[in-house]
Design an enzyme around this catalytic site. Structure first.
Site, PDB file in Angstrom:
ATOM      1  N   MET A  59      -1.424  -4.405   0.956  1.00  0.00           N
ATOM      2  CA  MET A  59      -1.600  -2.980   1.228  1.00  0.00           C
ATOM      3  C   MET A  59      -0.329  -2.246   0.793  1.00  0.00           C
ATOM      4  O   MET A  59       0.774  -2.597   1.231  1.00  0.00           O
ATOM      5  CB  MET A  59      -1.876  -2.785   2.716  1.00  0.00           C
ATOM      6  CG  MET A  59      -3.216  -3.410   3.132  1.00  0.00           C
ATOM      7  SD  MET A  59      -3.718  -2.939   4.801  1.00  0.00           S
ATOM      8  CE  MET A  59      -2.495  -3.781   5.759  1.00  0.00           C
ATOM      9  N   LEU A  60      -0.553  -1.209  -0.035  1.00  0.00           N
ATOM     10  CA  LEU A  60       0.566  -0.470  -0.624  1.00  0.00           C
ATOM     11  C   LEU A  60       1.532   0.016   0.440  1.00  0.00           C
ATOM     12  O   LEU A  60       1.110   0.624   1.429  1.00  0.00           O
ATOM     13  CB  LEU A  60       0.044   0.745  -1.392  1.00  0.00           C
ATOM     14  CG  LEU A  60      -0.517   0.488  -2.791  1.00  0.00           C
ATOM     15  CD1 LEU A  60      -1.105   1.767  -3.363  1.00  0.00           C
ATOM     16  CD2 LEU A  60       0.557  -0.075  -3.703  1.00  0.00           C
ATOM     17  N   GLN A  97      -1.928  -9.314  -5.929  1.00  0.00           N
ATOM     18  CA  GLN A  97      -3.011  -8.407  -6.297  1.00  0.00           C
ATOM     19  C   GLN A  97      -2.577  -7.511  -7.453  1.00  0.00           C
ATOM     20  O   GLN A  97      -1.578  -6.794  -7.358  1.00  0.00           O
ATOM     21  CB  GLN A  97      -3.458  -7.533  -5.139  1.00  0.00           C
ATOM     22  CG  GLN A  97      -4.737  -6.801  -5.556  1.00  0.00           C
ATOM     23  CD  GLN A  97      -5.231  -5.801  -4.570  1.00  0.00           C
ATOM     24  OE1 GLN A  97      -4.561  -4.819  -4.275  1.00  0.00           O
ATOM     25  NE2 GLN A  97      -6.427  -6.043  -4.038  1.00  0.00           N
ATOM     26  N   CYS A 133      -9.445   0.368  -5.077  1.00  0.00           N
ATOM     27  CA  CYS A 133      -8.599   1.528  -4.769  1.00  0.00           C
ATOM     28  C   CYS A 133      -9.194   2.801  -5.387  1.00  0.00           C
ATOM     29  O   CYS A 133      -9.465   2.837  -6.590  1.00  0.00           O
ATOM     30  CB  CYS A 133      -7.181   1.304  -5.283  1.00  0.00           C
ATOM     31  SG  CYS A 133      -6.116   2.711  -4.923  1.00  0.00           S
ATOM     32  N   HIS A 173     -14.697  -5.363   0.428  1.00  0.00           N
ATOM     33  CA  HIS A 173     -14.468  -4.270   1.384  1.00  0.00           C
ATOM     34  C   HIS A 173     -15.825  -3.582   1.516  1.00  0.00           C
ATOM     35  O   HIS A 173     -16.271  -2.892   0.598  1.00  0.00           O
ATOM     36  CB  HIS A 173     -13.384  -3.321   0.852  1.00  0.00           C
ATOM     37  CG  HIS A 173     -13.086  -2.183   1.792  1.00  0.00           C
ATOM     38  ND1 HIS A 173     -12.167  -1.212   1.507  1.00  0.00           N
ATOM     39  CD2 HIS A 173     -13.574  -1.868   3.015  1.00  0.00           C
ATOM     40  CE1 HIS A 173     -12.109  -0.339   2.515  1.00  0.00           C
ATOM     41  NE2 HIS A 173     -12.961  -0.719   3.436  1.00  0.00           N
ATOM     42  N   GLY A 215     -12.965  -5.006   6.190  1.00  0.00           N
ATOM     43  CA  GLY A 215     -13.256  -3.632   6.593  1.00  0.00           C
ATOM     44  C   GLY A 215     -13.568  -3.534   8.086  1.00  0.00           C
ATOM     45  O   GLY A 215     -14.576  -4.079   8.537  1.00  0.00           O
ATOM     46  N   ARG A 249      -5.508  -3.294   8.446  1.00  0.00           N
ATOM     47  CA  ARG A 249      -4.794  -2.448   9.393  1.00  0.00           C
ATOM     48  C   ARG A 249      -4.590  -3.094  10.761  1.00  0.00           C
ATOM     49  O   ARG A 249      -3.551  -2.893  11.391  1.00  0.00           O
ATOM     50  CB  ARG A 249      -5.533  -1.117   9.544  1.00  0.00           C
ATOM     51  CG  ARG A 249      -5.440  -0.258   8.308  1.00  0.00           C
ATOM     52  CD  ARG A 249      -6.449   0.860   8.295  1.00  0.00           C
ATOM     53  NE  ARG A 249      -7.814   0.371   8.141  1.00  0.00           N
ATOM     54  CZ  ARG A 249      -8.876   1.138   7.961  1.00  0.00           C
ATOM     55  NH1 ARG A 249      -8.731   2.444   7.927  1.00  0.00           N
ATOM     56  NH2 ARG A 249     -10.076   0.620   7.818  1.00  0.00           N
TER      57      ARG A 249
HETATM   58  C1  LIG Z   1      -1.659   1.812   3.818  1.00  0.00           C
HETATM   59  C2  LIG Z   1      -2.752   1.044   3.123  1.00  0.00           C
HETATM   60  C3  LIG Z   1      -2.547   0.550   1.845  1.00  0.00           C
HETATM   61  C4  LIG Z   1      -3.551  -0.174   1.204  1.00  0.00           C
HETATM   62  N1  LIG Z   1      -3.284  -0.722  -0.018  1.00  0.00           N
HETATM   63  C5  LIG Z   1      -4.199  -1.550  -0.579  1.00  0.00           C
HETATM   64  C6  LIG Z   1      -3.888  -2.258  -1.773  1.00  0.00           C
HETATM   65  O1  LIG Z   1      -2.782  -2.159  -2.321  1.00  0.00           O
HETATM   66  N2  LIG Z   1      -4.854  -3.073  -2.295  1.00  0.00           N
HETATM   67  C7  LIG Z   1      -6.077  -3.229  -1.683  1.00  0.00           C
HETATM   68  O2  LIG Z   1      -6.911  -3.990  -2.167  1.00  0.00           O
HETATM   69  N3  LIG Z   1      -6.381  -2.573  -0.577  1.00  0.00           N
HETATM   70  C8  LIG Z   1      -5.471  -1.750   0.006  1.00  0.00           C
HETATM   71  N4  LIG Z   1      -5.774  -1.128   1.178  1.00  0.00           N
HETATM   72  C9  LIG Z   1      -7.119  -1.313   1.773  1.00  0.00           C
HETATM   73  C10 LIG Z   1      -7.116  -2.535   2.691  1.00  0.00           C
HETATM   74  O3  LIG Z   1      -6.783  -3.700   1.975  1.00  0.00           O
HETATM   75  C11 LIG Z   1      -8.492  -2.749   3.310  1.00  0.00           C
HETATM   76  O4  LIG Z   1      -9.429  -2.980   2.298  1.00  0.00           O
HETATM   77  C12 LIG Z   1      -8.952  -1.561   4.142  1.00  0.00           C
HETATM   78  O5  LIG Z   1      -7.910  -1.026   4.930  1.00  0.00           O
HETATM   79  C13 LIG Z   1     -10.104  -1.996   5.060  1.00  0.00           C
HETATM   80  O6  LIG Z   1      -9.729  -3.123   5.824  1.00  0.00           O
HETATM   81  P1  LIG Z   1      -9.156  -2.998   7.342  1.00  0.00           P
HETATM   82  O7  LIG Z   1     -10.160  -2.182   8.109  1.00  0.00           O
HETATM   83  O8  LIG Z   1      -9.046  -4.409   7.829  1.00  0.00           O
HETATM   84  O9  LIG Z   1      -7.833  -2.294   7.249  1.00  0.00           O
HETATM   85  C14 LIG Z   1      -4.798  -0.397   1.837  1.00  0.00           C
HETATM   86  C15 LIG Z   1      -4.985   0.095   3.130  1.00  0.00           C
HETATM   87  C16 LIG Z   1      -3.985   0.814   3.769  1.00  0.00           C
HETATM   88  C17 LIG Z   1      -4.226   1.306   5.188  1.00  0.00           C
END
Ligand SMILES: Cc1cc2nc3c(=O)[nH]c(=O)nc-3n(C[C@H](O)[C@H](O)[C@H](O)COP(=O)(O)O)c2cc1C
Length: 311
Positions: free
Chosen positions: A1-2, A53, A83, A154, A195, A217
């Site tokens: 996650m960025l 990634q 993304c 996702h 997700g 998250r």
């Molecule tokens: C701050 C932030 C940065 C993210 N950066 C990426 C990323 O670089 N690559 C990616 O595949 N998903 C990224 N995501 C999405 C998450 O990997 C994930 O798919 C999304 O948050 C849903 O999953 P969760 O509900 O478990 O957080 C990011 C999410 C957040 C909150």
């Protein structure tokens, strides 16, 4: 996650679990080929196994990056097809590639041709109005035929115009059944669902339908959930506790500060360590106020810990 799962966050999560597969932030192919490679790709051996990634859609560039990453010890290359940001769309990568399955297939086979580590894809279930199960399955079929065996799904679509990346992580509804149905129709594929998974119960219940879960998250907000989930899944017999992990991470901080990093950058992943315990708020506020002022002083972490009551 960025901006979240940097090498320090991954080091910390590895202390909590010796089983979890950790992912880098999305790193674009041009950043790797033309930027500061050590800054983008450097990581500690203790983090293994780590998946890199990649963001991009230029087959040759991606293949070159995959080769570099394999040489550095990464365990897997994962292509970002999820993304939705404007910047990423302009570069013709991320979620908009859901509309170009052939191109994704070419990217995957181009990378697979030059590395021995797995090349995987993280996708959405659709984009904009292209959100039927049939179009999702067409995407999976096309990329599968290029040899991709693992898909991280996702399980919500992305809206490319009108929603911010943040809204795109909550507004389109989750449709886990898309991932379940793909797994049912393609039992040979490794399907990892992602997700909104934020409890032990929800994570465990996914495993009767798919092969694994990816958590974003929830692990940032409450990293000890990693241990709780692994325990519940029978994947952990580690007996070090939160404080043991914190002490080990403090040693890491000392080493990183010796290399010139400010404490401020190192405290972010640990803010949620005592989530739910009395004193949690004071733990966090001590860290965020003191670390920027005392850039080199690891005792800030110890002082913050004194606010927490684990009983
Ligand atoms: C701050 C932030 C940065 C993210 N950066 C990426 C990323 O670089 N690559 C990616 O595949 N998903 C990224 N995501 C999405 C998450 O990997 C994930 O798919 C999304 O948050 C849903 O999953 P969760 O509900 O478990 O957080 C990011 C999410 C957040 C909150």
């Amino acid at each position: 996650m960025l901006d979240w799962t940097d090498r320090h966050c991954r080091y910390f999560h590895r202390l909590i679990s010796d089983r979890i597969l950790l992912y880098t932030e999305m790193i674009t192919a041009p950043a790797i080929l033309r930027g500061d490679r050590e800054k983008h790709l450097g990581f500690s051996p203790q983090e293994h196994p780590v998946a890199l990634q990649l963001g991009g859609s230029d087959v040759e560039d991606l293949a070159e990056c995959a080769k570099i990453a394999e040489g550095m010890g990464y365990a897997e290359i994962n292509l970002n097809v999820g993304c939705p940001s404007d910047r990423v769309q302009k570069g013709r990568f991320g979620a908009c590639l859901m509309k170009e399955p052939e191109l994704v297939a070419n990217c995957v086979s181009g990378m697979q041709a030059v590395v021995d580590i797995p090349v995987t894809v993280k996708s959405r279930i659709g984009v904009d109005d292209e959100d039927s199960f049939e179009s999702f399955e067409n995407f999976i079929n096309t990329v599968k035929s290029a040899g991709c065996q693992t898909f991280v799904v996702h399980a919500r679509k992305a809206i490319l115009k009108g929603l911010s990346p943040k809204q795109n992580r909550s507004v389109p509804p989750l449709k886990y059944e898309y991932a379940y149905d793909i797994k049912a129709k393609h039992p040979d594929l490794n399907i990892i669902i992602n997700g909104g998974i934020d409890t032990v119960e929800l994570a465990c219940s996914q495993l009767s339908q798919v092969d694994g879960v990816m958590i974003g998250r929830a692990f940032w907000n409450a990293p000890w959930l990693i241990r709780d989930m692994h325990r519940a899944m029978g994947l952990s017999n580690q007996d070090n506790d939160r404080d043991d992990v914190l002490l080990a991470y403090m040693d890491y901080c000392v080493e990183m500060m010796r290399q010139g990093l400010s404490l401020h950058w190192l405290i972010r992943p640990i803010l949620g360590l005592y989530h739910g315990f009395p004193g949690n708020k004071k733990w966090k506020s001590h860290l965020v106020t003191e670390a920027p002022r005392r850039k080199n002083d690891v005792t800030v972490i110890k002082e913050a810990r004194d606010w927490v009551n684990l009983c």
